[in-house]
Design a protein around this motif. Structure first.
Motif, PDB file in Angstrom:
ATOM      1  N   THR A   1     116.754  43.836  61.358  1.00  0.00           N
ATOM      2  CA  THR A   1     117.047  45.273  61.360  1.00  0.00           C
ATOM      3  C   THR A   1     117.384  45.796  62.747  1.00  0.00           C
ATOM      4  O   THR A   1     118.008  46.850  62.870  1.00  0.00           O
ATOM      5  CB  THR A   1     115.856  46.063  60.790  1.00  0.00           C
ATOM      6  OG1 THR A   1     114.677  45.756  61.551  1.00  0.00           O
ATOM      7  CG2 THR A   1     115.623  45.700  59.325  1.00  0.00           C
ATOM      8  N   ALA A   2     116.964  45.084  63.788  1.00  0.00           N
ATOM      9  CA  ALA A   2     117.295  45.510  65.152  1.00  0.00           C
ATOM     10  C   ALA A   2     117.191  44.312  66.086  1.00  0.00           C
ATOM     11  O   ALA A   2     116.319  43.460  65.934  1.00  0.00           O
ATOM     12  CB  ALA A   2     116.367  46.626  65.615  1.00  0.00           C
ATOM     13  N   LEU A   3     118.083  44.292  67.061  1.00  0.00           N
ATOM     14  CA  LEU A   3     118.094  43.252  68.087  1.00  0.00           C
ATOM     15  C   LEU A   3     118.426  43.958  69.390  1.00  0.00           C
ATOM     16  O   LEU A   3     119.570  44.353  69.617  1.00  0.00           O
ATOM     17  CB  LEU A   3     119.142  42.191  67.741  1.00  0.00           C
ATOM     18  CG  LEU A   3     119.064  40.832  68.430  1.00  0.00           C
ATOM     19  CD1 LEU A   3     117.692  40.184  68.240  1.00  0.00           C
ATOM     20  CD2 LEU A   3     120.154  39.910  67.897  1.00  0.00           C
TER      21      LEU A   3
ATOM     22  N   ARG B   1     113.534  42.840  65.453  1.00  0.00           N
ATOM     23  CA  ARG B   1     112.806  43.429  64.329  1.00  0.00           C
ATOM     24  C   ARG B   1     113.415  42.935  63.027  1.00  0.00           C
ATOM     25  O   ARG B   1     114.632  42.773  62.917  1.00  0.00           O
ATOM     26  CB  ARG B   1     112.849  44.963  64.377  1.00  0.00           C
ATOM     27  CG  ARG B   1     112.106  45.564  65.568  1.00  0.00           C
ATOM     28  CD  ARG B   1     111.978  47.073  65.429  1.00  0.00           C
ATOM     29  NE  ARG B   1     111.214  47.438  64.232  1.00  0.00           N
ATOM     30  CZ  ARG B   1     109.878  47.473  64.187  1.00  0.00           C
ATOM     31  NH1 ARG B   1     109.162  47.140  65.249  1.00  0.00           N
ATOM     32  NH2 ARG B   1     109.257  47.830  63.078  1.00  0.00           N
ATOM     33  N   HIS B   2     112.551  42.724  62.033  1.00  0.00           N
ATOM     34  CA  HIS B   2     113.044  42.254  60.741  1.00  0.00           C
ATOM     35  C   HIS B   2     112.231  42.882  59.619  1.00  0.00           C
ATOM     36  O   HIS B   2     111.058  43.226  59.786  1.00  0.00           O
ATOM     37  CB  HIS B   2     112.965  40.722  60.656  1.00  0.00           C
ATOM     38  CG  HIS B   2     111.556  40.194  60.752  1.00  0.00           C
ATOM     39  ND1 HIS B   2     110.789  39.905  59.656  1.00  0.00           N
ATOM     40  CD2 HIS B   2     110.795  39.909  61.833  1.00  0.00           C
ATOM     41  CE1 HIS B   2     109.606  39.459  60.043  1.00  0.00           C
ATOM     42  NE2 HIS B   2     109.583  39.450  61.364  1.00  0.00           N
ATOM     43  N   GLU B   3     112.898  43.035  58.494  1.00  0.00           N
ATOM     44  CA  GLU B   3     112.239  43.578  57.309  1.00  0.00           C
ATOM     45  C   GLU B   3     113.019  43.147  56.086  1.00  0.00           C
ATOM     46  O   GLU B   3     114.258  43.134  56.085  1.00  0.00           O
ATOM     47  CB  GLU B   3     112.164  45.105  57.384  1.00  0.00           C
ATOM     48  CG  GLU B   3     111.400  45.722  56.220  1.00  0.00           C
ATOM     49  CD  GLU B   3     111.192  47.220  56.380  1.00  0.00           C
ATOM     50  OE1 GLU B   3     110.663  47.835  55.432  1.00  0.00           O
ATOM     51  OE2 GLU B   3     111.570  47.765  57.434  1.00  0.00           O
TER      52      GLU B   3
ATOM     53  N   ASP C   1     114.883  33.698  55.955  1.00  0.00           N
ATOM     54  CA  ASP C   1     114.847  35.010  55.304  1.00  0.00           C
ATOM     55  C   ASP C   1     113.533  35.741  55.563  1.00  0.00           C
ATOM     56  O   ASP C   1     112.899  36.293  54.668  1.00  0.00           O
ATOM     57  CB  ASP C   1     115.083  34.866  53.798  1.00  0.00           C
ATOM     58  CG  ASP C   1     116.449  34.280  53.490  1.00  0.00           C
ATOM     59  OD1 ASP C   1     117.418  34.671  54.171  1.00  0.00           O
ATOM     60  OD2 ASP C   1     116.551  33.407  52.607  1.00  0.00           O
ATOM     61  N   GLY C   2     113.131  35.746  56.851  1.00  0.00           N
ATOM     62  CA  GLY C   2     111.978  36.527  57.257  1.00  0.00           C
ATOM     63  C   GLY C   2     110.636  35.880  57.040  1.00  0.00           C
ATOM     64  O   GLY C   2     109.600  36.506  57.287  1.00  0.00           O
TER      65      GLY C   2
ATOM     66  N   ARG D   1     107.816  41.504  57.483  1.00  0.00           N
ATOM     67  CA  ARG D   1     108.290  42.569  58.352  1.00  0.00           C
ATOM     68  C   ARG D   1     107.522  42.505  59.663  1.00  0.00           C
ATOM     69  O   ARG D   1     106.411  42.023  59.737  1.00  0.00           O
ATOM     70  CB  ARG D   1     108.128  43.931  57.708  1.00  0.00           C
ATOM     71  CG  ARG D   1     106.696  44.306  57.365  1.00  0.00           C
ATOM     72  CD  ARG D   1     106.629  45.638  56.664  1.00  0.00           C
ATOM     73  NE  ARG D   1     107.146  46.705  57.497  1.00  0.00           N
ATOM     74  CZ  ARG D   1     107.310  47.970  57.084  1.00  0.00           C
ATOM     75  NH1 ARG D   1     107.011  48.291  55.849  1.00  0.00           N
ATOM     76  NH2 ARG D   1     107.774  48.887  57.903  1.00  0.00           N
ATOM     77  N   GLY D   2     108.164  42.975  60.733  1.00  0.00           N
ATOM     78  CA  GLY D   2     107.487  42.942  62.015  1.00  0.00           C
ATOM     79  C   GLY D   2     108.479  42.815  63.146  1.00  0.00           C
ATOM     80  O   GLY D   2     109.679  43.053  62.984  1.00  0.00           O
TER      81      GLY D   2
END
Length: 395
Positions: A32-34, A25-27, A383-384, A7-8
């Motif tokens: 989760t957000a771009l 952002r990813h988790e 995958d993160g 995550r981060g």
């Protein structure tokens, strides 16, 4: 450039195909957000890659070749002799090594052609079908048969039935065949009867009388098979009359065929002669094709075999060669090794909110900077999580 796992946020990144800078952002392995960013300096991010034209059955045999191939047909003969000694262990070891390299270089999808010369499926097809299952979830591997056109006319029904049962693509090698139109028609008959897509090796030489692509375009249009017929190589287009080629490309666009350009093996084999610098490189008119509306893709083709003794299943490296050889604006052509071939294979690699946090992050400002500095640090995200670098024998 610092990468984080699980995550981060990656801030101030330049994103392939989009203006400005972005925060990602990813988790839990998902984006989760771009969002647009006011910062910069976060590196250059591209989607994962799709390599739509490879030859896993032949790969890593270069050291076994008796001499440097003097032509395409010389390479074909050398590889045929080597194939007589292929075993299941040999095929699995070489192809598995190739898939491992491709995975760690950022390839998520791949299509491999497999030589198929008899009625029954070759050993390589069976081995690669097994590897496709083993690699499911890491690399989506499609298989396409590769049979000389004259031979396919003889054994086509048996080949097509087995390809249908294993979910593959029907392919043929087409170069100055007699009764060309009738034989191409037979291949399309098989595709219709068995519900198969087509992938041709066509006009892979510098003879202006090589006109297989003309027949394929015409048959695709007549059958209404837009989006289901891919033509690889097209070297002869590089020396045919420019006005004639313009008309061919317009018809190809209208028919809905795709074109795969292979700058590695083609530049190595075309116009080859001992002790002489080649004048003609066999690069199909990829810029003109794209301008005409033909979906153009770039593939690795042969890697370390009798056709091309170099390469490392690094599609980014092959893209660099295509940019230099074809005078391509790199930021406008990244789709040719990612989203465009992915779509042709029935997938998408586009980075979106909610999609997997799987991408390539390069310590570069943009596509041009990445092309200019081939040793720029590169992190492959799956995958993160960032993949470890290849070590030892894997390299």
């Amino acid at each position: 450039m610092r990468d984080m796992d699980d995550r981060g946020e990656l801030t101030g990144i330049a994103l392939a195909g989009r203006a400005g800078h972005w925060d990602l952002r990813h988790e839990g392995g998902r984006i989760t957000a771009l969002r647009p960013s006011q910062k910069g300096g976060g590196g250059f991010v591209t989607p994962l890659l799709a390599d739509i034209h490879t030859h896993l059955d032949k790969t890593f045999t270069a050291a076994r070749m008796p001499h440097r191939a003097g032509s395409l047909f010389d390479a074909i003969e050398m590889m045929a002799r080597d194939a007589e000694g292929w075993t299941e262990d040999d095929l699995r070891s070489r192809a598995g090594r190739a898939l491992g390299k491709a995975y760690h270089h950022g390839t998520a999808l791949m299509r491999s052609h497999v030589d198929w010369n008899d009625a029954q499926a070759p050993l390589a097809w069976q081995v690669l079908c097994g590897l496709a299952e083993d690699w499911r979830g890491r690399i989506g591997l499609q298989l396409a048969s590769l049979t000389p056109l004259d031979r396919l006319v003889e054994i086509g029904s048996s080949v097509a039935a087995q390809i249908r049962d294993s979910g593959g693509i029907l392919g043929a090698f087409v170069y100055r065949n007699a009764d060309l139109a009738a034989k191409i028609g037979t291949v399309f008959d098989l595709a219709e009867r068995y519900g198969l897509d087509l992938d041709f090796h066509v006009d892979e030489g510098l003879d202006p009388d090589a006109r297989g692509i003309d027949a394929i375009i015409g048959e695709t249009a007549r059958r209404g098979m837009a989006g289901r017929v891919l033509c690889g190589h097209g070297c002869a287009l590089s020396i045919r009359d420019s006005q004639e080629v313009a008309g061919i490309l317009d018809r190809a666009s209208e028919a809905g065929i795709g074109l795969t350009v292979l700058p590695g093996a083609n530049s190595y084999l075309q116009d080859a002669a001992p002790g002489r610098t080649p004048r003609l490189r066999g690069l199909a008119p990829l810029r003109e094709a794209q301008e005409a509306g033909v979906p153009v893709m770039i593939g690795s083709d042969n890697v370390r075999d009798g056709f091309f003794p170099y390469g490392d299943y690094d599609l980014g490296d092959m893209f660099r060669l295509a940019v230099l050889a074809g005078h391509l604006p790199p930021d406008e052509w990244l789709d040719s090794i990612s989203e465009r071939p992915a779509n042709w294979m029935g997938h998408s690699l586009r980075l979106t909110e909610g999609g997997p946090a799987s991408f390539i992050r390069i310590a570069a400002e943009d596509a041009g900077d990445a092309i200019s500095r081939s040793r720029a640090a590169r992190a492959i995200w799956r995958d993160g999580k960032v993949l470890p670098e290849l070590q030892g024998e894997q390299q």
